[in-house]
Design a protein around this motif. Sequence first.
Motif, PDB file in Angstrom:
ATOM      1  N   THR A  31       0.844  -1.194   0.000  1.00  0.00           N
ATOM      2  CA  THR A  31       0.000   0.000   0.000  1.00  0.00           C
ATOM      3  C   THR A  31       0.881   1.246   0.000  1.00  0.00           C
ATOM      4  OG1 THR A  31      -1.669  -1.180   1.267  1.00  0.00           O
ATOM      5  CG2 THR A  31      -1.812   1.210   1.264  1.00  0.00           C
ATOM      6  N   PRO A  32       0.579   2.236  -0.829  1.00  0.00           N
ATOM      7  CA  PRO A  32       1.381   3.470  -0.837  1.00  0.00           C
ATOM      8  C   PRO A  32       1.359   4.158   0.530  1.00  0.00           C
ATOM      9  CG  PRO A  32      -0.169   3.433  -2.683  1.00  0.00           C
ATOM     10  CD  PRO A  32      -0.532   2.292  -1.801  1.00  0.00           C
ATOM     11  N   GLN A  33       2.425   4.873   0.817  1.00  0.00           N
ATOM     12  CA  GLN A  33       2.498   5.639   2.062  1.00  0.00           C
ATOM     13  C   GLN A  33       1.523   6.820   1.998  1.00  0.00           C
ATOM     14  OE1 GLN A  33       4.613   4.980   4.858  1.00  0.00           O
ATOM     15  NE2 GLN A  33       4.674   3.036   3.751  1.00  0.00           N
ATOM     16  N   LEU A  34       0.971   7.175   3.146  1.00  0.00           N
ATOM     17  CA  LEU A  34       0.081   8.338   3.197  1.00  0.00           C
ATOM     18  C   LEU A  34       0.872   9.608   2.942  1.00  0.00           C
ATOM     19  CD1 LEU A  34      -2.169   7.678   6.354  1.00  0.00           C
ATOM     20  CD2 LEU A  34      -2.485   6.864   4.024  1.00  0.00           C
ATOM     21  N   SER A  35       0.324  10.489   2.131  1.00  0.00           N
ATOM     22  CA  SER A  35       0.925  11.802   1.944  1.00  0.00           C
ATOM     23  C   SER A  35       0.720  12.606   3.225  1.00  0.00           C
ATOM     24  CB  SER A  35       0.260  12.527   0.772  1.00  0.00           C
ATOM     25  OG  SER A  35      -1.079  12.879   1.120  1.00  0.00           O
ATOM     26  N   PRO A  36       1.491  13.670   3.426  1.00  0.00           N
ATOM     27  CA  PRO A  36       1.267  14.521   4.617  1.00  0.00           C
ATOM     28  C   PRO A  36      -0.183  15.006   4.718  1.00  0.00           C
ATOM     29  CG  PRO A  36       3.343  15.100   3.583  1.00  0.00           C
ATOM     30  CD  PRO A  36       2.677  14.106   2.670  1.00  0.00           C
ATOM     31  N   ARG A 238      -6.444   1.795  -1.676  1.00  0.00           N
ATOM     32  CA  ARG A 238      -5.564   0.659  -1.366  1.00  0.00           C
ATOM     33  C   ARG A 238      -5.478   0.371   0.138  1.00  0.00           C
ATOM     34  NH1 ARG A 238      -1.374  -1.359  -3.958  1.00  0.00           N
ATOM     35  NH2 ARG A 238      -1.687  -2.855  -2.268  1.00  0.00           N
ATOM     36  N   ASN A 239      -5.770   1.352   0.974  1.00  0.00           N
ATOM     37  CA  ASN A 239      -5.734   1.148   2.417  1.00  0.00           C
ATOM     38  C   ASN A 239      -6.636  -0.036   2.787  1.00  0.00           C
ATOM     39  OD1 ASN A 239      -4.956   2.352   5.146  1.00  0.00           O
ATOM     40  ND2 ASN A 239      -7.183   2.237   5.317  1.00  0.00           N
ATOM     41  N   ASN A 240      -6.138  -0.920   3.645  1.00  0.00           N
ATOM     42  CA  ASN A 240      -6.891  -2.124   4.055  1.00  0.00           C
ATOM     43  C   ASN A 240      -7.349  -2.980   2.871  1.00  0.00           C
ATOM     44  OD1 ASN A 240      -6.674  -1.442   6.776  1.00  0.00           O
ATOM     45  ND2 ASN A 240      -8.624  -0.345   6.802  1.00  0.00           N
ATOM     46  N   ASP A 241      -6.549  -2.971   1.785  1.00  0.00           N
ATOM     47  CA  ASP A 241      -6.862  -3.792   0.593  1.00  0.00           C
ATOM     48  C   ASP A 241      -8.228  -3.465   0.000  1.00  0.00           C
ATOM     49  OD1 ASP A 241      -4.435  -5.185   0.564  1.00  0.00           O
ATOM     50  OD2 ASP A 241      -5.172  -6.707   1.956  1.00  0.00           O
ATOM     51  N   GLY A 242      -8.573  -2.176  -0.007  1.00  0.00           N
ATOM     52  CA  GLY A 242      -9.874  -1.778  -0.522  1.00  0.00           C
ATOM     53  C   GLY A 242     -10.069  -2.065  -2.003  1.00  0.00           C
ATOM     54  N   ASN A 243      -8.959  -2.153  -2.759  1.00  0.00           N
ATOM     55  CA  ASN A 243      -9.084  -2.483  -4.178  1.00  0.00           C
ATOM     56  C   ASN A 243      -9.684  -3.870  -4.388  1.00  0.00           C
ATOM     57  OD1 ASN A 243      -6.491  -3.164  -2.961  1.00  0.00           O
ATOM     58  ND2 ASN A 243      -5.875  -3.975  -4.947  1.00  0.00           N
ATOM     59  N   LEU A 244      -9.573  -4.740  -3.375  1.00  0.00           N
ATOM     60  CA  LEU A 244     -10.055  -6.112  -3.521  1.00  0.00           C
ATOM     61  C   LEU A 244     -11.533  -6.277  -3.166  1.00  0.00           C
ATOM     62  CD1 LEU A 244      -6.966  -8.050  -2.103  1.00  0.00           C
ATOM     63  CD2 LEU A 244      -7.428  -7.305  -4.455  1.00  0.00           C
ATOM     64  N   VAL A 245     -12.190  -5.215  -2.704  1.00  0.00           N
ATOM     65  CA  VAL A 245     -13.625  -5.319  -2.385  1.00  0.00           C
ATOM     66  C   VAL A 245     -14.493  -4.513  -3.358  1.00  0.00           C
ATOM     67  CG1 VAL A 245     -13.112  -5.697   0.061  1.00  0.00           C
ATOM     68  CG2 VAL A 245     -13.712  -3.391  -0.716  1.00  0.00           C
ATOM     69  N   MET A 246     -13.855  -3.912  -4.358  1.00  0.00           N
ATOM     70  CA  MET A 246     -14.615  -3.045  -5.272  1.00  0.00           C
ATOM     71  C   MET A 246     -15.768  -3.770  -5.957  1.00  0.00           C
ATOM     72  SD  MET A 246     -12.016  -0.546  -7.291  1.00  0.00           S
ATOM     73  CE  MET A 246     -11.240   0.868  -6.523  1.00  0.00           C
ATOM     74  N   ASP A 247     -15.550  -5.028  -6.346  1.00  0.00           N
ATOM     75  CA  ASP A 247     -16.617  -5.757  -7.037  1.00  0.00           C
ATOM     76  C   ASP A 247     -17.825  -5.961  -6.129  1.00  0.00           C
ATOM     77  OD1 ASP A 247     -15.050  -7.452  -5.448  1.00  0.00           O
ATOM     78  OD2 ASP A 247     -15.468  -9.215  -6.668  1.00  0.00           O
ATOM     79  N   SER A 248     -17.570  -6.193  -4.837  1.00  0.00           N
ATOM     80  CA  SER A 248     -18.666  -6.372  -3.881  1.00  0.00           C
ATOM     81  C   SER A 248     -19.389  -5.051  -3.627  1.00  0.00           C
ATOM     82  CB  SER A 248     -18.138  -6.931  -2.557  1.00  0.00           C
ATOM     83  OG  SER A 248     -17.487  -8.158  -2.764  1.00  0.00           O
ATOM     84  N   VAL A 249     -18.616  -3.980  -3.453  1.00  0.00           N
ATOM     85  CA  VAL A 249     -19.214  -2.670  -3.206  1.00  0.00           C
ATOM     86  C   VAL A 249     -20.056  -2.227  -4.403  1.00  0.00           C
ATOM     87  CG1 VAL A 249     -18.717  -0.220  -2.821  1.00  0.00           C
ATOM     88  CG2 VAL A 249     -17.401  -1.948  -1.599  1.00  0.00           C
TER      89      VAL A 249
END
Length: 333
Positions: A31-36, A238-249
């Motif tokens: 997961t990318p680092q959070l920007s400031p 991408r936080n908490n692997d959110g890309n992997l729940v898009m189909d369900s959402v």
Amino acid sequence: MCGCAPRMKEWWLQVGLLGVPLLAVYLHIPTPQLSPALRSWKSSGSFFTYKDLNIFYRDSSGAVGSSDVVVLLHGFPTSSYDWSKIWEGLTQRFHRVIALDFLGFGFSDKPRPHGYSIFEQATIVEGLLRHLGLRHQRINLLSHDYGDTVAQELLHRYEHNQTGSILINSLCLSNGGIFPETHYPHFTQTLLKDGGLLSPIILRLINFFFFSGGLGAVFGPYTQPSQAEFWDMWTAVRNNDGNLVMDSVLQYINQRKKHRERWVGALMSTSVPLHLIYGPLDPVNPHPEFLQLYRKVLPMSTVSVLDDHISHYPQLEDPTGFLNAYLNFINSF
């Protein structure tokens, strides 16, 4: 001649063996680092628990002498950070400004497998307001896209005096698929929601460049997010692997069709002050088709149409115009 075929086979085998770990690395990019800016947004918020799930929210105290509360409901696939450009302006008018990341979005938990639904998201909003001691406070709802549908369900519950429903003082919608018949989701959304066994594979293959290209298509040509802003949106996904729940959402698109009568009916029958802020360049809810139907079905609603070059994310593309339109509505009743 005879030795070529085995050598070719050996070469492809070597390429295949080398490709396996490379593909594995590609599909598990950290997961990318959070920007400031995004880190500051998160650190200014809190979490509350809904059925053992953590829901992120922000709650800012604002204008002295006002008792008005506004609750902001964001769209797909982004997060409460969508409201960052108008947050300060809202705090100058409202006593409290509240936003949450829906389940499956932003910094909230993203369980999988999970049957994501608009009904559950509405229940989460009700739970948040109970948690904040606002159960008996009249609430102004400001929503966008996916959040419009959550607002419609909250409105239905309010109009039918359902137990636990929030007291709605006003509702302002913006650029959402309020009418399934004038809603044209991006091809990728349709593919993911109906892709069956292919969807999990496609989700793992989506990267920043694919994501930013798809999202950029629903912004106007002169109001595109910066690379840094796209990265913030992608990082929140991408936080908490959110890309992997898009189909369900994304099943919300089918839910809109199934429950059209309930959700459009809530808008048609309400006596709550109703407003629409609309970016007319929106390819998802296109002009003039969407606006003509809106005005026909909801003649009692007031409407603010922003400049011609504003598209699907008006609060990000024209924050000043959006904020002014909203405050004009709020100050009109």
